[in-house]
Design an enzyme around this catalytic site. Sequence first.
Site, PDB file in Angstrom:
ATOM      1  N   CYS A 114       0.813  -1.230   0.000  1.00  0.00           N
ATOM      2  CA  CYS A 114       0.000   0.000   0.000  1.00  0.00           C
ATOM      3  C   CYS A 114       0.839   1.270   0.000  1.00  0.00           C
ATOM      4  CB  CYS A 114      -0.952  -0.001   1.194  1.00  0.00           C
ATOM      5  SG  CYS A 114      -1.985  -1.462   1.223  1.00  0.00           S
ATOM      6  N   HIS A 248      -3.236   6.784   2.919  1.00  0.00           N
ATOM      7  CA  HIS A 248      -3.691   5.508   2.368  1.00  0.00           C
ATOM      8  C   HIS A 248      -5.079   5.211   2.940  1.00  0.00           C
ATOM      9  CE1 HIS A 248      -4.123   1.435   1.277  1.00  0.00           C
ATOM     10  NE2 HIS A 248      -3.766   0.923   2.440  1.00  0.00           N
ATOM     11  N   ASN A 278     -10.207  -0.514   0.493  1.00  0.00           N
ATOM     12  CA  ASN A 278      -8.759  -0.374   0.460  1.00  0.00           C
ATOM     13  C   ASN A 278      -8.245  -0.903  -0.881  1.00  0.00           C
ATOM     14  OD1 ASN A 278      -5.997  -0.740   0.720  1.00  0.00           O
ATOM     15  ND2 ASN A 278      -6.093  -1.699   2.740  1.00  0.00           N
TER      16      ASN A 278
END
Length: 335
Positions: A114, A248, A278
């Site tokens: 990520c 993020h 996500n």
Amino acid sequence: MNGLTLLATGSAAGSRVVTNDDFAKTLDTSDEWIYSRTGIHERHFCKEGESCVSLAREAAKKALLRAKIAPEDIDCCIAATVSGDATSPGVACSLQKDLGLREDIPVLDVNAACSGFLYGMEVARGFLESGKQRRTLSGKTDGYALVIGCEQLSRLLDLKDRATCVLFGDGAGAAVFKSKENARYASLLGARGGEEIVVPGPGDGERKIMMDGKAVFRFAVEALPKTLKALLAQSGLTLDEVDWVVCHQANSRIIDHCVRSMKADPSKFYKNMDHFGNTSAASIPMALDEMAGKGLLKAGQTILLDGFGAGLTWGGALLQTDAQMNRFCLSEVSK
Ligand code: ACO
């Protein structure tokens, strides 16, 4: 040293919308549980015919179009992903011809989960820096990088594991950066070498994401504010002098922790995980593109980017939107 400014963005998401209620049909879960723990209502999965590469291509094409520079002017292309269609060719190589990029530029994928987009930015900045002399010799003053974060995480999910499958989505975000001398730019990258999230590779049998959610949560709430504070200290700026913070988009509660720890104005911290979940390396550039589409990003703004992920990697960047960013109009952005 040259830094990067943000010239244009693009994004794409898988076209199958999966809601929390959809998961509740097959799993012991609910919209209430998922939303209250994560801030996620729905996510996009690829439908047949779509893939990590196709989403990356769509996002990159939009970003190039909006940057109003020719594809031949791109001096490097980096794709950040942990879920590309193949180990080789990587996503960036798969895109090169379609996008019309030159043959004599570095093109590669980076894997930092990520945090990948932030790692990709620094790799791109390094390539632009090392290519400076060659550009000058060929009479070119500006250097441009295309950086893409792209994931098809739905292909790695155990749809029976309610603690992981409800968190992730498929998408891609792309950005065109310009190399600029004396730009307001800072980057910090690192990793703790943890196995709290594992994305198995080819040869590891069934490929499913495994995660100790609590351990990742603890890591994230420590890493995000620490990175922001260090970037501000390095840049000699206060948070008041920053227009946006784009973290993020893993979990709304992780961002809320960060806001409290920074004693910050929550409206400065952009969130869109409610409709995308996500999307790992894609989450930051997808958020930037959504902000551009809403007219929230304007020329000359200062933005903080902040991420964490499997590895346990972390990273942050402070940069400005380019003075020419307003060249692309809102109607074009929303296409
Ligand atoms: N629906 C209902 N119940 C659930 C679900 C669900 N979807 N998922 C887990 N539960 C249950 C668990 O089984 C557990 O039940 P038990 O008490 O009977 O054993 C209970 O809920 C509590 O589980 P916890 O894991 O303690 O729940 P927690 O409050 O920690 O929330 C979550 C879990 C949302 C995963 C949280 O830990 C989190 O967000 N962590 C960060 C994860 C993250 O950001 N990962 C991405 C990293 S980036 C990358 O690179 C991939």
